[in-house]
Design a protein around this motif. Structure first.
Motif, mmCIF file in Angstrom:
data_model
loop_
_atom_site.group_PDB
_atom_site.id
_atom_site.type_symbol
_atom_site.label_atom_id
_atom_site.label_comp_id
_atom_site.label_asym_id
_atom_site.label_seq_id
_atom_site.Cartn_x
_atom_site.Cartn_y
_atom_site.Cartn_z
ATOM 1 N N ARG A 19 0.833 -1.205 0.000
ATOM 2 C CA ARG A 19 0.000 0.000 0.000
ATOM 3 C C ARG A 19 0.867 1.255 0.000
ATOM 4 O O ARG A 19 0.616 2.209 -0.729
ATOM 5 N N ARG A 20 1.910 1.238 0.813
ATOM 6 C CA ARG A 20 2.800 2.390 0.893
ATOM 7 C C ARG A 20 3.534 2.602 -0.434
ATOM 8 O O ARG A 20 3.714 3.729 -0.887
ATOM 9 N N LEU A 21 3.937 1.524 -1.054
ATOM 10 C CA LEU A 21 4.635 1.645 -2.331
ATOM 11 C C LEU A 21 3.726 2.199 -3.418
ATOM 12 O O LEU A 21 4.146 2.976 -4.259
ATOM 13 N N ARG A 22 2.455 1.798 -3.404
ATOM 14 C CA ARG A 22 1.510 2.315 -4.396
ATOM 15 C C ARG A 22 1.214 3.787 -4.168
ATOM 16 O O ARG A 22 1.082 4.548 -5.105
ATOM 17 N N LEU A 23 1.118 4.212 -2.924
ATOM 18 C CA LEU A 23 0.819 5.611 -2.629
ATOM 19 C C LEU A 23 2.015 6.512 -2.884
ATOM 20 O O LEU A 23 1.862 7.719 -3.031
ATOM 21 N N GLY A 24 3.180 5.966 -2.966
ATOM 22 C CA GLY A 24 4.372 6.761 -3.197
ATOM 23 C C GLY A 24 4.511 7.236 -4.629
ATOM 24 O O GLY A 24 5.515 7.830 -4.997
ATOM 25 N N SER A 25 3.519 7.023 -5.468
ATOM 26 C CA SER A 25 3.618 7.390 -6.876
ATOM 27 C C SER A 25 3.524 8.889 -7.100
ATOM 28 O O SER A 25 3.812 9.364 -8.182
ATOM 29 N N GLY A 26 3.112 9.670 -6.100
ATOM 30 C CA GLY A 26 3.052 11.115 -6.241
ATOM 31 C C GLY A 26 1.688 11.640 -6.618
ATOM 32 O O GLY A 26 1.529 12.823 -6.878
ATOM 33 N N ALA A 27 0.691 10.795 -6.707
ATOM 34 C CA ALA A 27 -0.641 11.253 -7.075
ATOM 35 C C ALA A 27 -1.190 12.276 -6.079
ATOM 36 O O ALA A 27 -1.740 13.294 -6.504
ATOM 37 N N PRO A 28 -1.064 12.075 -4.774
ATOM 38 C CA PRO A 28 -1.562 13.096 -3.850
ATOM 39 C C PRO A 28 -0.833 14.428 -4.014
ATOM 40 O O PRO A 28 -1.436 15.489 -3.901
ATOM 41 N N ALA A 29 0.451 14.387 -4.320
ATOM 42 C CA ALA A 29 1.198 15.629 -4.514
ATOM 43 C C ALA A 29 0.675 16.379 -5.736
ATOM 44 O O ALA A 29 0.560 17.607 -5.716
ATOM 45 N N ASP A 30 0.362 15.646 -6.786
ATOM 46 C CA ASP A 30 -0.176 16.287 -7.986
ATOM 47 C C ASP A 30 -1.526 16.928 -7.695
ATOM 48 O O ASP A 30 -1.820 18.025 -8.174
ATOM 49 N N GLU A 31 -2.347 16.245 -6.910
ATOM 50 C CA GLU A 31 -3.644 16.800 -6.549
ATOM 51 C C GLU A 31 -3.482 18.073 -5.725
ATOM 52 O O GLU A 31 -4.186 19.058 -5.935
ATOM 53 N N LEU A 32 -2.538 18.053 -4.797
ATOM 54 C CA LEU A 32 -2.296 19.244 -3.979
ATOM 55 C C LEU A 32 -1.765 20.399 -4.825
ATOM 56 O O LEU A 32 -2.144 21.555 -4.599
ATOM 57 N N ARG A 33 -0.912 20.102 -5.788
ATOM 58 C CA ARG A 33 -0.412 21.154 -6.676
ATOM 59 C C ARG A 33 -1.554 21.767 -7.483
ATOM 60 O O ARG A 33 -1.605 22.984 -7.699
ATOM 61 N N ALA A 34 -2.480 20.930 -7.939
ATOM 62 C CA ALA A 34 -3.623 21.433 -8.709
ATOM 63 C C ALA A 34 -4.505 22.318 -7.839
ATOM 64 O O ALA A 34 -4.963 23.381 -8.276
ATOM 65 N N LYS A 35 -4.745 21.906 -6.591
ATOM 66 C CA LYS A 35 -5.548 22.718 -5.684
ATOM 67 C C LYS A 35 -4.874 24.048 -5.391
ATOM 68 O O LYS A 35 -5.536 25.084 -5.318
ATOM 69 N N LEU A 36 -3.559 24.025 -5.213
ATOM 70 C CA LEU A 36 -2.816 25.245 -4.951
ATOM 71 C C LEU A 36 -2.899 26.198 -6.140
ATOM 72 O O LEU A 36 -3.112 27.405 -5.967
ATOM 73 N N ALA A 37 -2.761 25.687 -7.336
ATOM 74 C CA ALA A 37 -2.865 26.526 -8.528
ATOM 75 C C ALA A 37 -4.256 27.133 -8.648
ATOM 76 O O ALA A 37 -4.413 28.312 -8.999
ATOM 77 N N GLU A 38 -5.267 26.341 -8.333
ATOM 78 C CA GLU A 38 -6.639 26.841 -8.393
ATOM 79 C C GLU A 38 -6.873 27.940 -7.363
ATOM 80 O O GLU A 38 -7.485 28.960 -7.662
#
Length: 87
Positions: A19-38
């Motif tokens: 589970r930890r290895l799958r979450l380490g793909s950076g998807a949450p970081a991309d979502e946070l970057r999108a929210k920050l830009a918005e």
């Protein structure tokens, strides 16, 4: 019994690792970057919308101080008259 507990603990450990290895793909970081830009674009829109407004510091006083004092005296006088009528 110990063997079953050991197998269960190992299974939970492997599941947590995967589970930890799958979450380490950076998807949450991309979502946070999108929210920050918005949120930044919304802040810029707000600044442009508020640019035409007059700030409190720059706004003129709605009523001169002398009118306020006269109005206060008038209100106090009416209150005194009302109290005198009640007594």
């Amino acid at each position: 019994m110990r063997r079953y507990l050991g197998v269960a603990a190992g299974a939970f450990g492997v599941a947590a690792l995967l589970r930890r290895l799958r979450l380490g793909s950076g998807a949450p970081a991309d979502e946070l970057r999108a929210k920050l830009a918005e949120s930044r674009s919304i802040a810029e829109e707000r600044e442009t919308a508020e640019a035409g407004e007059t700030t409190v510091d720059a706004a003129p006083d709605p009523v001169p101080a002398s009118d306020v004092d006269a109005r206060r005296a008038e209100v106090h006088e009416r209150a005194r008259q009302s109290l005198d009528e009640l007594q």
